[in-house]
Each structure stands twice: as structure tokens, then as C-alpha cells.
Design an enzyme around this catalytic site. Structure first.
Site, PDB file in Angstrom:
ATOM      1  CB  SER A  46      -0.943   0.008   1.212  1.00 31.98           C
ATOM      2  OG  SER A  46      -0.214  -0.113   2.431  1.00 31.98           O
ATOM      3  CG  HIS A 269      -1.262   4.061   3.864  1.00 33.14           C
ATOM      4  ND1 HIS A 269      -2.086   3.534   4.829  1.00 33.14           N
ATOM      5  CD2 HIS A 269      -0.635   2.996   3.288  1.00 33.14           C
ATOM      6  CE1 HIS A 269      -1.997   2.215   4.826  1.00 33.14           C
ATOM      7  NE2 HIS A 269      -1.117   1.859   3.903  1.00 33.14           N
TER       8      HIS A 269
END
Length: 286
Positions: A46, A269
Site C-alpha cells: 500500500s 499512509h
């Protein structure tokens, strides 16, 4: 970058064949290298796949492969052509073998490689040590408004997984070599969520032990990734001054984010800005 060089200069001479008053064509310089786009494949998890939450995605829905992630930025450059095979939640085994999810089967990421692949980027290892569990623990504490105690809960199991990571990365590199022996491999490091001394509202509920632990985890996984790259003749890229662009930086300066609400990023993230700077760091290597 592969270049096509002329074997000899072309000399143009006027043989008196031009019509009166017509210009003699200028000599053509064929000594300059011709740029040939590299066949590129992006592999990873990711940290490579996810960009902005509002961006379009490609590939299997499960992967959330964003149109503004760093592989997309690399592919936008005229020097490369190829495909993005990254997928959120991926571990090293998912690069080597098909991955079965509730929505179907995702082919092994290395199936995207061929003997003509010239450039590979690799972002893997974080989920092998339990990044999802760690991030989930911190995020739960932040949203619940209670002090975290994630190191106590996960430190032992993460340390055990970390011990096995070098061998797992070696297996990936060997598989890349078998499929695309001539490819240049650039591993991308994990942008740090937190730097030593960071203090901000978003992490005020993290205890001192947890702060130190999350910093050490990023450093350790990046060290292991760098050593694996060195063992296999690859390179590793981490944008300079990443420690100044953590989740505690001003929203416009964040390359990663804790909650993502101010940057359009997925929680825990890289932000779209972080993905762009990683793409630039890879392209600078070319």
C-alpha cells in the site's frame, strides 16, 4: 538508459543538384543518443499503491491501485513505459504466488515481469512485520481518545517477524532475477510517520514508549530493505529530509499522514505529495 548511437556521422554534401535558389538541407546530427523508454514494472504494497482517497484506481478493486501513486508518477515520464502491479495489503508471498481475497484471486505480482523488463520498483516488507496491526492499534487509540499501549501489545511478535524479513526479501530478489535478469531494481524505503522529537495534536495520545518504538520500527525495516538491496545489486531510494515531512508537519508539508482528513490521504499512509516526491526520487535515479 539504453541509447541508440549512430555508427558513423552522416555527411551531407551539395552535389549541385538543388534547384537554383533552394536552400541546402541542414546537416542532421545523428550522434545524439536516442532515448528509448524502459519497460517498467512496479511491485509492492500500500505504500506504493495508495495515493489520494479521491483518485481513480486501476486493477483489481481490492488493490486500491491509485492513479496518483508513485508508480503512476514514474509511468508518466517519457523515459518509461510499463505497468503498475502494486496492491494494498501485500506481503512478500503475494509477489511470488496468487493472492486469494474475498473478491477473487489476484495474480502473483511477479507475473507482470518478463525477460524484457528493464526497470523494477519494489516496496515490500512492512506488512510482513505486521504494519497493519501496528497502524490499527495506533489509529484505534487516536480515534478513541485514549493513550496507546501498542508496543506492549505487539513488540514481541513484530520482533519475531522482523527476524524473518531478510530471508523473505532474498526470495523476492531471486525471483525477480530469474524472471527479469537484466532489470534494474530500485527499492523504495518507507516514509516515516513520526520522527524523533515530533510533538503534535495528532499523536498526543501516544505514550513515550510507543513514540520511540514506531520511530525505531521504520528505521529497522528500512535498514533491512537497504541491506537486502545491497546483497542483490539493487538500489534503495528514500527522499531526502523525509523526517521533516512526517504526520506532524503542517498539512501542506506532509508526505505521510495519520488520519488523512487534511491531506486527502488514506490513514497511516503517504499523501499524494509524498507519492509525488517518491516518484521524483525514483526518476532522479534514471
Amino acid at each position: 538508459m539504453r541509447s541508440a548511437l549512430a555508427s558513423a556521422p552522416v555527411v551531407l554534401a551539395s552535389l549541385g543538384l538543388a534547384a537554383c535558389g533552394s536552400a541546402v538541407p541542414a546537416p542532421v546530427d545523428v550522434s545524439a543518443p536516442v532515448q528509448v523508454a524502459r519497460d517498467y514494472v512496479a511491485l509492492g504494497d500500500s505504500y506504493a499503491a495508495l495515493g489520494g482517497t479521491s483518485a481513480d484506481t486501476t486493477g483489481p478493486d481490492h488493490c486500491l491501485r491509485s492513479s496518483d501513486n508513485y508508480p503512476a508518477g514514474v509511468l508518466a515520464d517519457a523515459r518509461v513505459t510499463g505497468r503498475d502491479a502494486t496492491c494494498q495489503g501485500a506481503v512478500t508471498a503475494d509477489l511470488l504466488r496468487p493472492r486469494h481475497t474475498g473478491s477473487g484471486t489476484i495474480p502473483a505480482q511477479l507475473d507482470a515481469l518478463t525477460d524484457s523488463t528493464e526497470l523494477v520498483t519494489l516496496s515490500i516488507g512492512g506488512n510482513d512485520i505486521g504494519f497493519g496491526d501496528i497502524a490499527g492499534c495506533f489509529l484505534t487509540a487516536m480515534l478513541a481518545g485514549r493513550e496507546s499501549d501498542c508496543a506492549a501489545a505487539w513488540k514481541e511478535s513484530v520482533a519475531a517477524r522482523m527476524t524473518g524479513l531478510p530471508a523473505q526479501l532474498d526470495e523476492v530478489y531471486r525471483a525477480i532475477e530469474e524472471r527479469s535478469g537484466g532489470a534494474r531494481v530500485i527499492a523504495t524505503g518507507y516514509l516515516p510517520l513520526l520522527a524523533p522529537g515530533d510533538r503534535c495534536t495528532e499523536v498526543e495520545l501516544l505514550g513515550d514508549a510507543d513514540r520511540a518504538w514506531v520511530v525505531s520500527l521504520t528505521d529497522e525495516v528500512n535498514r533491512i530493505a537497504a541491506e537486502a538491496a545491497e546483497r542483490h545489486g539493487a538500489e534503495i531510494v528514500l527522499p531526502e529530509a523525509a523526517e521533516n515531512h512526517t504526520g506532524c508537519a503542517a498539512p501542506g508539508d506532509r508526505w505521510v499522514d495519520f488520519l488523512g482528513s487534511e491531506t486527502g490521504a488514506f490513514p497511516m499512509h503517504p499523501t499524494p505529495a509524498g507519492q509525488a516526491v517518491m516518484a521524483d526520487a525514483v526518476l532522479e535515479k534514471l
